[in-house]
Design a protein around this motif. Structure first.
Motif, PDB file in Angstrom:
ATOM      1  N   LEU A 149       0.823  -1.211   0.000  1.00 62.84           N
ATOM      2  CA  LEU A 149       0.000   0.000   0.000  1.00 62.84           C
ATOM      3  C   LEU A 149       0.856   1.260   0.000  1.00 62.84           C
ATOM      4  O   LEU A 149       0.514   2.252  -0.646  1.00 62.84           O
ATOM      5  CB  LEU A 149      -0.933  -0.005   1.208  1.00 62.84           C
ATOM      6  N   SER A 150       1.968   1.230   0.722  1.00 63.68           N
ATOM      7  CA  SER A 150       2.840   2.406   0.748  1.00 63.68           C
ATOM      8  C   SER A 150       3.438   2.657  -0.634  1.00 63.68           C
ATOM      9  O   SER A 150       3.646   3.809  -1.031  1.00 63.68           O
ATOM     10  CB  SER A 150       3.945   2.241   1.792  1.00 63.68           C
ATOM     11  N   TRP A 151       3.715   1.572  -1.372  1.00 63.07           N
ATOM     12  CA  TRP A 151       4.218   1.737  -2.747  1.00 63.07           C
ATOM     13  C   TRP A 151       3.161   2.409  -3.622  1.00 63.07           C
ATOM     14  O   TRP A 151       3.467   3.326  -4.383  1.00 63.07           O
ATOM     15  CB  TRP A 151       4.601   0.386  -3.339  1.00 63.07           C
ATOM     16  N   TYR A 152       1.918   1.968  -3.531  1.00 68.44           N
ATOM     17  CA  TYR A 152       0.852   2.573  -4.328  1.00 68.44           C
ATOM     18  C   TYR A 152       0.729   4.072  -4.025  1.00 68.44           C
ATOM     19  O   TYR A 152       0.605   4.902  -4.934  1.00 68.44           O
ATOM     20  CB  TYR A 152      -0.483   1.879  -4.063  1.00 68.44           C
ATOM     21  N   ILE A 153       0.753   4.423  -2.744  1.00 69.29           N
ATOM     22  CA  ILE A 153       0.637   5.832  -2.371  1.00 69.29           C
ATOM     23  C   ILE A 153       1.833   6.623  -2.886  1.00 69.29           C
ATOM     24  O   ILE A 153       1.700   7.700  -3.469  1.00 69.29           O
ATOM     25  CB  ILE A 153       0.519   5.971  -0.840  1.00 69.29           C
ATOM     26  N   ARG A 154       3.024   6.064  -2.710  1.00 65.74           N
ATOM     27  CA  ARG A 154       4.249   6.753  -3.112  1.00 65.74           C
ATOM     28  C   ARG A 154       4.307   6.956  -4.629  1.00 65.74           C
ATOM     29  O   ARG A 154       4.590   8.045  -5.125  1.00 65.74           O
ATOM     30  CB  ARG A 154       5.461   5.937  -2.631  1.00 65.74           C
ATOM     31  N   PHE A 156       1.837   6.519  -7.092  1.00 67.02           N
ATOM     32  CA  PHE A 156       0.742   7.187  -7.787  1.00 67.02           C
ATOM     33  C   PHE A 156       0.669   8.673  -7.420  1.00 67.02           C
ATOM     34  O   PHE A 156       0.249   9.489  -8.240  1.00 67.02           O
ATOM     35  CB  PHE A 156      -0.583   6.483  -7.508  1.00 67.02           C
ATOM     36  N   ARG A 157       1.077   9.022  -6.202  1.00 63.77           N
ATOM     37  CA  ARG A 157       1.143  10.445  -5.854  1.00 63.77           C
ATOM     38  C   ARG A 157       2.146  11.139  -6.757  1.00 63.77           C
ATOM     39  O   ARG A 157       1.873  12.203  -7.316  1.00 63.77           O
ATOM     40  CB  ARG A 157       1.538  10.611  -4.395  1.00 63.77           C
ATOM     41  N   GLN A 158       3.334  10.520  -6.929  1.00 60.99           N
ATOM     42  CA  GLN A 158       4.364  11.147  -7.745  1.00 60.99           C
ATOM     43  C   GLN A 158       3.969  11.159  -9.217  1.00 60.99           C
ATOM     44  O   GLN A 158       4.260  12.115  -9.949  1.00 60.99           O
ATOM     45  CB  GLN A 158       5.697  10.413  -7.567  1.00 60.99           C
ATOM     46  N   LEU A 165      -1.461  16.603 -16.456  1.00 68.82           N
ATOM     47  CA  LEU A 165      -2.729  16.881 -15.797  1.00 68.82           C
ATOM     48  C   LEU A 165      -2.494  17.481 -14.419  1.00 68.82           C
ATOM     49  O   LEU A 165      -3.130  18.472 -14.037  1.00 68.82           O
ATOM     50  CB  LEU A 165      -3.556  15.598 -15.672  1.00 68.82           C
ATOM     51  N   GLY A 166      -1.562  16.899 -13.652  1.00 66.69           N
ATOM     52  CA  GLY A 166      -1.280  17.410 -12.316  1.00 66.69           C
ATOM     53  C   GLY A 166      -0.735  18.820 -12.353  1.00 66.69           C
ATOM     54  O   GLY A 166      -1.109  19.677 -11.550  1.00 66.69           O
ATOM     55  N   LYS A 167       0.172  19.082 -13.324  1.00 63.89           N
ATOM     56  CA  LYS A 167       0.755  20.418 -13.436  1.00 63.89           C
ATOM     57  C   LYS A 167      -0.280  21.448 -13.885  1.00 63.89           C
ATOM     58  O   LYS A 167      -0.237  22.618 -13.493  1.00 63.89           O
ATOM     59  CB  LYS A 167       1.921  20.377 -14.418  1.00 63.89           C
ATOM     60  N   THR A 168      -1.208  21.005 -14.733  1.00 62.50           N
ATOM     61  CA  THR A 168      -2.243  21.910 -15.220  1.00 62.50           C
ATOM     62  C   THR A 168      -3.243  22.258 -14.129  1.00 62.50           C
ATOM     63  O   THR A 168      -3.675  23.412 -13.980  1.00 62.50           O
ATOM     64  CB  THR A 168      -2.989  21.291 -16.418  1.00 62.50           C
ATOM     65  N   LEU A 169      -3.612  21.232 -13.336  1.00 65.40           N
ATOM     66  CA  LEU A 169      -4.648  21.427 -12.330  1.00 65.40           C
ATOM     67  C   LEU A 169      -4.141  22.041 -11.036  1.00 65.40           C
ATOM     68  O   LEU A 169      -4.918  22.621 -10.275  1.00 65.40           O
ATOM     69  CB  LEU A 169      -5.323  20.087 -12.005  1.00 65.40           C
ATOM     70  N   SER A 170      -2.842  21.914 -10.769  1.00 66.83           N
ATOM     71  CA  SER A 170      -2.318  22.321  -9.463  1.00 66.83           C
ATOM     72  C   SER A 170      -2.650  23.762  -9.084  1.00 66.83           C
ATOM     73  O   SER A 170      -2.933  24.051  -7.914  1.00 66.83           O
ATOM     74  CB  SER A 170      -0.806  22.090  -9.393  1.00 66.83           C
ATOM     75  N   PRO A 171      -2.658  24.748 -10.012  1.00 62.24           N
ATOM     76  CA  PRO A 171      -3.011  26.117  -9.579  1.00 62.24           C
ATOM     77  C   PRO A 171      -4.473  26.249  -9.155  1.00 62.24           C
ATOM     78  O   PRO A 171      -4.815  27.195  -8.443  1.00 62.24           O
ATOM     79  CB  PRO A 171      -2.728  26.957 -10.846  1.00 62.24           C
ATOM     80  N   PHE A 172      -5.317  25.311  -9.630  1.00 62.28           N
ATOM     81  CA  PHE A 172      -6.741  25.429  -9.347  1.00 62.28           C
ATOM     82  C   PHE A 172      -7.205  24.498  -8.231  1.00 62.28           C
ATOM     83  O   PHE A 172      -8.231  24.736  -7.614  1.00 62.28           O
ATOM     84  CB  PHE A 172      -7.544  25.114 -10.612  1.00 62.28           C
ATOM     85  N   ASP A 188       4.303  19.997  -0.899  1.00 67.61           N
ATOM     86  CA  ASP A 188       4.649  18.881  -0.028  1.00 67.61           C
ATOM     87  C   ASP A 188       3.494  18.463   0.867  1.00 67.61           C
ATOM     88  O   ASP A 188       3.535  17.416   1.496  1.00 67.61           O
ATOM     89  CB  ASP A 188       5.860  19.235   0.854  1.00 67.61           C
ATOM     90  N   ASN A 189       2.453  19.304   0.951  1.00 69.23           N
ATOM     91  CA  ASN A 189       1.307  18.968   1.790  1.00 69.23           C
ATOM     92  C   ASN A 189       0.252  18.154   1.049  1.00 69.23           C
ATOM     93  O   ASN A 189      -0.832  17.923   1.558  1.00 69.23           O
ATOM     94  CB  ASN A 189       0.658  20.249   2.332  1.00 69.23           C
ATOM     95  N   PHE A 190       0.581  17.714  -0.189  1.00 66.37           N
ATOM     96  CA  PHE A 190      -0.368  16.933  -0.970  1.00 66.37           C
ATOM     97  C   PHE A 190      -0.822  15.693  -0.203  1.00 66.37           C
ATOM     98  O   PHE A 190      -1.974  15.273  -0.296  1.00 66.37           O
ATOM     99  CB  PHE A 190       0.284  16.527  -2.293  1.00 66.37           C
ATOM    100  N   ALA A 191       0.094  15.113   0.542  1.00 60.94           N
ATOM    101  CA  ALA A 191      -0.219  13.859   1.234  1.00 60.94           C
ATOM    102  C   ALA A 191      -0.746  14.073   2.640  1.00 60.94           C
ATOM    103  O   ALA A 191      -0.894  13.118   3.398  1.00 60.94           O
ATOM    104  CB  ALA A 191       1.030  12.973   1.291  1.00 60.94           C
ATOM    105  N   GLN A 192      -1.049  15.311   3.008  1.00 59.17           N
ATOM    106  CA  GLN A 192      -1.482  15.575   4.378  1.00 59.17           C
ATOM    107  C   GLN A 192      -2.693  14.750   4.814  1.00 59.17           C
ATOM    108  O   GLN A 192      -2.705  14.218   5.914  1.00 59.17           O
ATOM    109  CB  GLN A 192      -1.772  17.071   4.566  1.00 59.17           C
TER     110      GLN A 192
END
Length: 363
Positions: A149-154, A156-158, A165-172, A188-192
């Protein structure tokens, strides 16, 4: 923190009997012991001679027993999930779904059992927890959950953060999330929101890889199929980072004849039970010696080598790949992703060999 013991072997080799004997042995030594079984049927109660319950019940001095039934565990875990949802979401959408309605899907029982063991361990009430699972491979998948599970989180988050898509959406995403969520998910707070989960998974991985915290023992009879299955579970256990402390030959006297097949593990011969538990208890090994067994993985940064202990497999059954910054090892029906230290992360594989039950990878 408690020592968690479990037993791996083919069905019919006497895993439950060995688990009960181990729990009795540890309790007789003065340790506070919890004997936990995933078997919800009547067999454990018949063996122990005492009814079990879904809450820890005292069986004898220092020894309690519990049946880990999935339905009530799921109900309890669902209420915790709803509490966490309400903590992070201003408009929870699970609040009208009730745990009493939920059915058990395949695989849920293992995840729920792992969570129960974590809670019993964290409660500080026990010195040892003896876990009797349904089958060897299911138990290994359960204990491997924190790492997987930690691998999936690590990963897929990255993957999301690096994607267009992530770079486009991040400002919004941040202003929208601030209006809906109670957390900041930028940078860095994405995983909070999953910080608690990540901490729990890290603790689980550390426990499984530490033989003073979690250890397994192989259970076999003199039957050829039982021996082959025990060897397979031995190698499979290494794929989840679990230390196998020894092998137990149940209802047999041919320990010397099979010892070479399990070297360097020690072999303990367990007599057949005839009403008295004491001979079985006395025949069991010193579980503290599990620390002397081979560890599943060693990393030599100076030599740029990773060594994995994979007994029970041959070279043709092992597959090594490197699609990203981590190494992926496939053996049997288990796959393991190895997160390397920073100085070796992303280094290409320059060579690999399999000898003396070890896969040695050079970077």
């Amino acid at each position: 923190m408690a020592l968690i013991l479990t037993f791996l072997g083919k069905g019919g080799t006497g895993r439950t009997t060995i688990a009960i004997a181990a729990a009795k042995r540890l309790a007789a030594e003065g340790k506070r012991v919890l004997l936990a079984t995933l078997d919800s049927g009547p067999a454990p109660a018949l063996l122990l001679g005492t009814p079990w319950s879904t809450t820890p019940t005292e069986i004898e001095p220092n020894l309690k027993a519990v049946q880990l039934k999935a339905a009530p565990q799921l109900e309890s875990s669902w209420e915790e999930l709803k509490r966490l949802e309400a903590e992070y979401l201003r408009t929870p959408f699970f609040k009208n779904v009730y745990g009493q309605e939920l059915g058990i899907l395949p695989g849920m029982d293992g995840a729920l059992a792992l969570n129960a063991l974590r809670e019993y361990d964290g409660g500080g009430e026990y010195d040892a927890i003896v876990y009797d699972g349904n089958a060897g491979l299911e138990t290994l998948r359960m204990l491997g959950m924190p790492e997987i599970l930690s691998w999936y989180i690590r990963r897929f988050r990255q993957v999301f953060l690096d994607s267009d898509l992530g770079k486009t959406l991040s400002p919004f995403v941040q202003p929208i999330a601030s209006a809906v969520l109670s957390v900041d998910i930028s940078g860095d707070n994405f995983a909070q929101p999953t910080e608690k989960v990540n901490n729990m998974l890290d603790e689980g991985k550390a426990a499984v890889s530490d033989p003073t915290r979690v250890a397994a023992y192989l259970v076999t009879t003199a039957d050829e199929a039982a021996i082959a299955t025990a060897k397979y579970f031995w190698g499979s256990a290494q794929q989840v980072g679990l230390t196998v402390g020894g092998a137990l030959l149940n209802r047999g006297s041919a320990g010397d004849a099979i010892a070479d097949g399990f070297s360097p593990l020690s072999i303990s011969t367990i007599p057949e039970r005839s009403g008295d538990w004491m001979p079985l208890m006395e025949a069991l090994p010193d579980f503290r010696q599990a620390t002397a067994a081979p560890r599943s993985i060693t990393v030599d940064v100076d030599r740029r080598q990773v060594s994995l202990f994979l007994p029970g497999f041959d070279k043709k059954q092992i597959k090594l790949t490197q699609y990203g910054p981590e190494l992926t090892i496939e053996a049997g029906d288990q796959r393991r992703n190895i997160l390397l230290p920073p100085s070796l992360s992303g280094k290409p594989v320059t060579g690999a060999k399999f000898q003396n039950n070890y896969l040695i990878v050079s970077l």
